[in-house]
Design an enzyme around this catalytic site. Structure first.
Site, PDB file in Angstrom:
ATOM      1  N   PHE A 133       0.782  -1.181   0.037  1.00  0.00           N
ATOM      2  CA  PHE A 133      -0.163  -0.037   0.009  1.00  0.00           C
ATOM      3  C   PHE A 133       1.064   1.173   0.073  1.00  0.00           C
ATOM      4  CE2 PHE A 133      -3.664   2.529   1.837  1.00  0.00           C
ATOM      5  CZ  PHE A 133      -4.667   2.403   0.724  1.00  0.00           C
ATOM      6  N   LYS A 142      10.834  -4.637 -19.742  1.00  0.00           N
ATOM      7  CA  LYS A 142       9.614  -4.370 -20.464  1.00  0.00           C
ATOM      8  C   LYS A 142       9.587  -5.100 -22.075  1.00  0.00           C
ATOM      9  CE  LYS A 142       9.016  -0.144 -17.730  1.00  0.00           C
ATOM     10  NZ  LYS A 142       9.649   1.213 -17.655  1.00  0.00           N
ATOM     11  N   GLY A 153      11.961  11.791  -9.289  1.00  0.00           N
ATOM     12  CA  GLY A 153      11.328  10.686  -9.175  1.00  0.00           C
ATOM     13  C   GLY A 153      11.154   9.902 -10.359  1.00  0.00           C
TER      14      GLY A 153
END
Ligand code: HSE
Length: 346
Positions: free
Chosen positions: A8, A227, A209
């Protein structure tokens, strides 16, 4: 839809906020009423209530105290279950798997997906590890147990790099996929085009970030390689091994290299390329020198882009964010809506 959050952090919380923000639209347009029944996080504690938690309160408690176990006590509230116990024993139908996972081993996310499928629970995740390292096993397990596995956010976050070709480009044979799949390196290259040094550009990418906590995975091309493997697994139906994908990053780049390219009307871009022919599927990740007129040269900053070479539709390019909390939280919502649509058709 009863939902358990396994992890979370920022992405999970972004999805919880979208549940609140879009409550009317989700109900009216898609028939979805999300009920968060459990949250478990190694840093932020664990709570479970079979009848559901108040999402507003949950976010408030996490924001103010950093621990979900400070949620107000009430009859039926259980605290302290770990992730596997929550997956196995809670009444959730949908597991939102957003743990901090080591992409090299895919753990603990692989075990979480496995446990969920074995217990007839669906999973949506943004973790690359399970899809890059255990796609075949996990997709077969989900199918065998009749449950859903969504991972749209693993490539280009909320920009639908996986579902768009499957749904909208259906009927085409895709012979090649190439793209800028890592925002950090694209940001560094475009900052260097403006005169910045490699070190300064990397520092800025970290500050903004974009970069991973340890940026090695970004600058050495490993993030783009995972990816590429996911794209091969899912869109080209062939399991390739990350270790078999030749991979070069941009950590050796100098201002001179970037400026010399510009003088020749060219730009460096870190390109992941996946090709399919009679012999199979092969992928590479490496810096490529492309003409400034190439559409991929126009992709700047942390933006990502992908081009699908289709036999009927020709080259189709999709560009958009490749990271960001809201965008990645949204990618989970795309999967949840897709799950609901598939269920409604059954
Ligand atoms: N560090 C990654 C990037 C984030 O720069 O693209 C998304 O995987």
């Amino acid at each position: 839809m009863k939902i358990a959050f396994i992890g979370f952090g920022g992405v999970g919380q972004a999805l919880a906020k979208l549940f609140l923000r879009n409550v009317e639209q989700l109900k009216k347009q898609y028939g979805i009423e999300p009920v968060v029944v459990a949250v478990t996080d190694v840093m932020k504690g664990s709570i479970y209530h079979p009848e559901g938690l108040n999402t507003n309160k949950l976010l408030e408690v996490v924001n103010e105290t950093g621990n979900v176990e400070n949620y107000p006590d009430q009859a039926g509230l259980i605290k302290g279950w770990d992730s596997l116990k929550t997956i196995k024993n809670s009444n959730a139908d949908m597991i939102v798997e957003v743990t901090y996972t080591d992409v090299k081993t895919g753990q603990p996310a692989i075990d979480h997906c496995r446990a969920a499928f074995q217990n007839q629970k669906s999973v949506v995740t943004t973790n690359k590890g399970p899809v890059a390292l255990a796609y075949k096993e996990l997709s077969e397990l989900a199918k065998k147990n009749g449950v859903y596995w969504g991972f749209e956010g693993t490539v280009m976050s909320g920009t639908p790099a996986l579902r768009m070709p499957i749904i909208t480009l259906a009927g085409n044979e895709i012979s090649e996929i190439k793209g800028i799949l890592n925002g950090t390196t694209n940001y560094i290259l475009t900052e260097m085009e403006k005169g910045s040094s490699y070190e300064d550009a990397l520092k800025k990418a970290q500050k903004l970030g974009y970069a991973e906590a340890d940026p090695t995975s970004d600058v050495e091309g490993y993030d783009a390689r995972y990816k590429a493997v996911i794209l091969a697994n899912y869109l080209m139906d062939e399991e390739i091994d990350a270790e078999d994908v030749p991979c070069k990053g941009i950590s050796h780049f100098t201002e001179e290299m970037v400026q010399e390219a510009l003088e020749e009307n060219k730009k460096w871009r870190l390109i992941a390329r996946i090709k399919k022919n009679e012999e199979g599927v092969k992928a590479t990740v490496q810096p490529e020198l492309i003409e400034v007129s190439d559409p991929l040269a126009g992709v700047t900053g942390a933006t990502n882009a992908i081009v699908y070479e289709c036999d009927l539709a020709g080259p189709i390019m999709l560009t958009g964010a490749g990271a960001g909390l809201v965008e990645t939280g949204y990618s989970l919502l795309i999967d949840i809506i897709d799950f609901q649509r598939q269920n409604a058709q059954i």
